[in-house]
Motif scaffolding. Sequence first.
Motif, PDB file in Angstrom:
ATOM      1  N   SER A   1      39.884  30.900  42.361  1.00 25.91           N
ATOM      2  CA  SER A   1      40.892  31.476  43.248  1.00 25.91           C
ATOM      3  C   SER A   1      42.210  30.704  43.184  1.00 25.91           C
ATOM      4  CB  SER A   1      40.382  31.486  44.697  1.00 25.91           C
ATOM      5  OG  SER A   1      40.254  30.160  45.175  1.00 25.91           O
TER       6      SER A   1
ATOM      7  N   LEU B   1      44.676  32.719  45.532  1.00 27.00           N
ATOM      8  CA  LEU B   1      44.381  34.132  45.786  1.00 27.00           C
ATOM      9  C   LEU B   1      44.212  34.415  47.270  1.00 27.00           C
ATOM     10  CD1 LEU B   1      42.001  35.073  42.835  1.00 27.00           C
ATOM     11  CD2 LEU B   1      44.472  35.461  43.057  1.00 27.00           C
TER      12      LEU B   1
ATOM     13  N   ASN C   1      43.337  39.742  45.667  1.00 30.58           N
ATOM     14  CA  ASN C   1      42.768  40.094  44.368  1.00 30.58           C
ATOM     15  C   ASN C   1      41.928  41.352  44.537  1.00 30.58           C
ATOM     16  OD1 ASN C   1      41.919  40.041  41.721  1.00 30.58           O
ATOM     17  ND2 ASN C   1      40.344  38.505  42.060  1.00 30.58           N
TER      18      ASN C   1
ATOM     19  N   ASP D   1      41.235  45.415  43.994  1.00 25.02           N
ATOM     20  CA  ASP D   1      41.580  46.550  43.134  1.00 25.02           C
ATOM     21  C   ASP D   1      40.721  47.754  43.503  1.00 25.02           C
ATOM     22  OD1 ASP D   1      39.138  45.631  42.061  1.00 25.02           O
ATOM     23  OD2 ASP D   1      40.140  44.643  40.415  1.00 25.02           O
TER      24      ASP D   1
END
Length: 167
Positions: free
Chosen positions: A127, A152, A157, A159
């Motif tokens: 991360s 992160l 992160n 999607d």
Amino acid sequence: MKFNEVMHLSFYTDRMEEMRDFYENKLGLKAKIIMRYEAYKGQASRGEWAKRAETRPKDIAYIFIELAPGQYLELFPKADGQKEYIEPNTHLGYSHFALMVDDIHEAREELVKAGVEIDIEPNKGQSETWQMWVHDPDGNKFEIMQYTKNSLQFKGNIDEDIKKYGK
């Protein structure tokens, strides 16, 4: 519903003095609340704690150790008949907790000077956040972490999960 922060983590221990020494002396944290069983005297609805108020009034019922302002580690002494500790990562459920620092390398040096064993040296995780691992006297694992500008935890992160879960 909106949560503001984690208020406390809680553990039972059969090594209260060792745990206090570790968190208070080696990590430099301070106990904020030390509740003794005598506080439950005459409160029959509190069951075993009320009984202990009569037989062991000065014994510790629980301790709140402040990790950061308003955030605590709560320690309870092992209860009568409570099963023994289970080794980490052998059962589903609790895994670990993490504490944030401003400088992980400085934190490492302070821990080593205090006699704390470093299980995993400082490194950047997937991360992009600095991490190192240690454990307390009962074997509870925890991470010490430091954010980077690419962490992160800041950037995210996500999607396909957005499509699947709608968040």
